[in-house]
Design a protein around this motif. Sequence first.
Motif, PDB file in Angstrom:
ATOM      1  N   LEU A  47       0.878  -1.167   0.104  1.00  0.00           N
ATOM      2  CA  LEU A  47      -0.055  -0.174  -0.006  1.00  0.00           C
ATOM      3  C   LEU A  47       0.899   1.111  -0.238  1.00  0.00           C
ATOM      4  CD1 LEU A  47      -2.921   1.442   0.133  1.00  0.00           C
ATOM      5  CD2 LEU A  47      -2.499   1.288   2.875  1.00  0.00           C
ATOM      6  N   TRP A  75      -3.183   7.099  -4.315  1.00  0.00           N
ATOM      7  CA  TRP A  75      -3.047   5.979  -3.505  1.00  0.00           C
ATOM      8  C   TRP A  75      -3.070   4.925  -4.344  1.00  0.00           C
ATOM      9  CZ3 TRP A  75      -2.869   5.752   1.765  1.00  0.00           C
ATOM     10  CH2 TRP A  75      -2.740   6.921   2.356  1.00  0.00           C
ATOM     11  N   ALA A 108      -3.142   0.140  -4.096  1.00  0.00           N
ATOM     12  CA  ALA A 108      -3.162  -0.970  -3.213  1.00  0.00           C
ATOM     13  C   ALA A 108      -2.865  -2.078  -4.200  1.00  0.00           C
ATOM     14  CB  ALA A 108      -4.308  -1.359  -2.522  1.00  0.00           C
TER      15      ALA A 108
END
Length: 396
Positions: free
Chosen positions: A244, A304, A306
């Motif tokens: 992450l 962001w 993931a």
Amino acid sequence: TGKLPGVNVVADAAPGGTGSIRIRGMATVNSSNDPLYIVDGVPTDNINCINPSDIETMQVLKDAASASIYGSRAAGGVVIITTKHGKGERMTVNVNYSLSAQTVTKRYDMLNAEQWGQAYWQANVNDGLNPNNNNLGYHFDWGYDAQGNPQLYNVTMQKYLDDGNTVPSADTDWVKETTRTGVIQNYNVSVSNGNEKGSSYLSLGYYKNLGIIKYSDFERLSARLNTDYKLIGNVLTIGEHFTLNRTSEVSAPGGFLENVLQFNPSFPVYNTKGEYANLTGGYADRENPLGRLERNKDNRYTYWRAFGDVYLNLALFKGFNLRTTAGIDYSQKQQRIFTMPISNGNVANPENAVEAKQEHWMKWMWNAVATYNMEIGKHRADYMLGVEVNRQDDVW
């Protein structure tokens, strides 16, 4: 760079730049020349989320046969990246920190205001024009010698370049004014452990790069967790790889350095009021480079991501291996783009606005690959059978 033989890497000096990697040379103009990256079994075309400190090994597949399982995506070659796993019987903690400086290797020897004027004079004379018919503040004392060759005796500048006497003539090195010594900070902490039943690896990383161009920067926060557990000895193993990270960047405006290299050195950075000087005369169609950077410095994006997988590995007997992997790659990008007012000649714009953007990308994959390596005496045969499914959804 330098770790993979035969691979050409062209670095990108931008703080968040990944550079270009060429494994099989250049393809046709309209096709991608970038390699396909396989990170712990999951394909991706963006490795900005990978902390280099987490990489255990890298392998390059160049030939068509070894890359065939990946299809047309592997036209530019394949880079297989394996990240670190826990090792040793005891818990190990590693901490490392680095601080480095980044500068322009060799600065261009730019013309000063007088030299620029001399070149401007010569260009006008070559074209049969009167160099004194200019709106750049230059005045040339020139004539012809006895043989009829043009001669430049002296170059002078107006004290002020505008009618309001607020923009003084100058001798500006715009490359020096718009660049700086970049500072790179890199912090990494990892915890590793392993035994006969399994292993675990946890890492945290922070990277900060202040770019060579003023106000540009790149920042990355990353976390990784890799684990595996042997359910039935070496026969059945399950595990996961997950990372992450959050990246944030302010990049320089497009084509910025090209514009700086073409800029007139006789124009000042600031006017007599201490504000960024607005361009006048022949340069009224351009922006003050420092002012342009100032207006761009708040145009930051936050990203962001993931990325990871879970897998199951089955080794029923010697030489046989079956591995199935399910992976996910989710990204979200937020950005604000500010439009600042400009009171500058032909590019004047009174608009004061902000545009907010949000984008999402969702990818998932599943594959199953069975391999069998058979050896009989001096003979060897390798068999492989695999299937893979990929899906991607974009939301803008």
